[in-house]
Scaffold this active site. Sequence first.
Site, PDB file in Angstrom:
ATOM      1  NE  ARG A  35       7.721   4.844  12.824  1.00 58.32           N
ATOM      2  CZ  ARG A  35       7.802   3.634  12.309  1.00 58.32           C
ATOM      3  NH1 ARG A  35       8.976   3.085  12.082  1.00 58.32           N
ATOM      4  NH2 ARG A  35       6.716   2.958  12.033  1.00 58.32           N
ATOM      5  CE  LYS A 197      -3.873 -11.983   0.242  1.00 60.31           C
ATOM      6  NZ  LYS A 197      -2.930 -12.960   0.779  1.00 60.31           N
ATOM      7  N   GLY A 353      -0.528   1.342   7.982  1.00 57.71           N
ATOM      8  CA  GLY A 353       0.303   1.038   6.821  1.00 57.71           C
ATOM      9  C   GLY A 353       0.069   1.852   5.574  1.00 57.71           C
TER      10      GLY A 353
HETATM   11  P1  AMP Z   1      -3.275  -3.572   2.858  1.00 52.60           P
HETATM   12  O1  AMP Z   1      -1.837  -3.711   3.310  1.00 52.60           O
HETATM   13  O2  AMP Z   1      -4.097  -4.777   3.067  1.00 52.60           O
HETATM   14  O3  AMP Z   1      -3.902  -2.300   3.343  1.00 52.60           O
HETATM   15  O4  AMP Z   1      -3.183  -3.470   1.272  1.00 52.60           O
HETATM   16  C1  AMP Z   1      -2.580  -2.402   0.611  1.00 52.60           C
HETATM   17  C2  AMP Z   1      -2.306  -2.823  -0.806  1.00 52.60           C
HETATM   18  O5  AMP Z   1      -3.515  -3.159  -1.437  1.00 52.60           O
HETATM   19  C3  AMP Z   1      -1.667  -1.738  -1.627  1.00 52.60           C
HETATM   20  O6  AMP Z   1      -0.371  -2.096  -1.935  1.00 52.60           O
HETATM   21  C4  AMP Z   1      -2.537  -1.682  -2.889  1.00 52.60           C
HETATM   22  O7  AMP Z   1      -1.790  -1.637  -4.079  1.00 52.60           O
HETATM   23  C5  AMP Z   1      -3.317  -2.984  -2.817  1.00 52.60           C
HETATM   24  N1  AMP Z   1      -4.590  -2.910  -3.542  1.00 52.60           N
HETATM   25  C6  AMP Z   1      -5.547  -2.001  -3.429  1.00 52.60           C
HETATM   26  N2  AMP Z   1      -6.541  -2.225  -4.307  1.00 52.60           N
HETATM   27  C7  AMP Z   1      -6.189  -3.317  -5.022  1.00 52.60           C
HETATM   28  C8  AMP Z   1      -6.793  -4.039  -6.087  1.00 52.60           C
HETATM   29  N3  AMP Z   1      -7.959  -3.662  -6.594  1.00 52.60           N
HETATM   30  N4  AMP Z   1      -6.130  -5.104  -6.549  1.00 52.60           N
HETATM   31  C9  AMP Z   1      -4.959  -5.494  -6.033  1.00 52.60           C
HETATM   32  N5  AMP Z   1      -4.334  -4.841  -5.032  1.00 52.60           N
HETATM   33  C10 AMP Z   1      -4.943  -3.768  -4.534  1.00 52.60           C
END
Ligand code: AMP
Length: 395
Positions: A35, A197, A353
């Site tokens: 940053r 999600k 993220g």
């Molecule tokens: P997000 O912050 O929504 O982009 O989610 C990122 C997180 O999703 C990461 O920490 C990954 O470990 C998790 N993730 C990705 N694929 C899967 C999966 N198939 N099952 C559970 N968690 C997942």
Amino acid sequence: MKTINDFNFEDKKALIRVDFNVPLNDEFQVTDDTRIQSAKSTIIKVLEDGGSCVLMSHLGRPKGVEEKYSLKHIVDKVSEVIGVQVKFVEDCVGAVVEEVVANLKSGEILLLENLRFHPEEKAGDINFAEQLSKLGDIYVNDAFGTAHRAHASTAVIAQFFPEHKCFGNLLAKEIESIDKVLNNSEKPVTAILGGAKVSSKIDVIENIIEKVDHIIIGGGMAFTFAKALGGSIGNSLVEDDKLQLALDILEKAKANNTEIHLPVDSVIADNFANDANTQIVNTSEIPDGWMGLDAGPKTSEKFAEVVAKSKTILWNGPLGVFEMENFAKGTIALGDAIAEATKNGAFSLVGGGDSVAAVKQFGFADKVSYVSTGGGAMLESLEGKTLPGIEAILK
Ligand code: AMP
């Protein structure tokens, strides 16, 4: 869009909102200076013009004044990165600060103490913003990471500089990159959405569905789609209250001629652990007691084909639990495909993220066109929202 290149800073004081919310270790040393590096070109432009810089930032989430969140800890690192010994003052508003600023000479840099030591910063207090505004001739916003917040230093302050406000190089580049993906894009455009999600990405999907040609859905959120389509997903991550929504998205995509690509095979595990037993199965045929934790090889191949023919690529969210080595292959394969497409002339933007963490971890950061510095700000931009920090400059 006014940027710092529209101003000559000779004998002027630039009041620059930077995002120096950097990680520190137990000894208060900066462990990742990305940053600070990102703000360098804006600071150098002002100094080269013959001006001086007053830098303001927040660090962490202090409750009032908390020594561990003092920006004094980063003075040496900022000095090292910029190549100029940076001065520091132990507050960000008030008579003492105003005097230090008055004595600042061309070529000098002053770092103010953590803005969030004053609750008025986050409250967007107009009197606090006015006090801050006394510390510079030209207001420069270069903090994309906080551009989605209507705080005193990120948005409210801009009204005190009706003619003398602009974007720094970093923020200008972020705005340009998002625009290049969503509005002025070369087709075909592919958006890759992964992560945990559906619910956290739904507004992004709604906003981009009419703008892109392909949407690749991976990661945990893909299983909600797989279940909605009648598949067996075992114990994979699922949002049962979003099954109808998943079907609606597929319908809407069809109506807009946007192709949605879902995983066809998955690496499944009998436990959420790196040393779990694994096998590769069709994504719609996951046995009970097993969960999908990564994209399978057929899926990676299929996704790579879509990426290879794309001229514009947006990537947000990993395709598997990449934090565990045994479930990182899908994310790495996608990174490879994006790097290859970029080498062949595509524009690729990675943001939001965990995908940023993934590209850094696996060494793709300099093989894509742009890695965004903002998590929440990036997501809100992709959702089509106007960010207060950007709007305040454009007004
Ligand atoms: P997000 O912050 O929504 O982009 O989610 C990122 C997180 O999703 C990461 O920490 C990954 O470990 C998790 N993730 C990705 N694929 C899967 C999966 N198939 N099952 C559970 N968690 C997942």
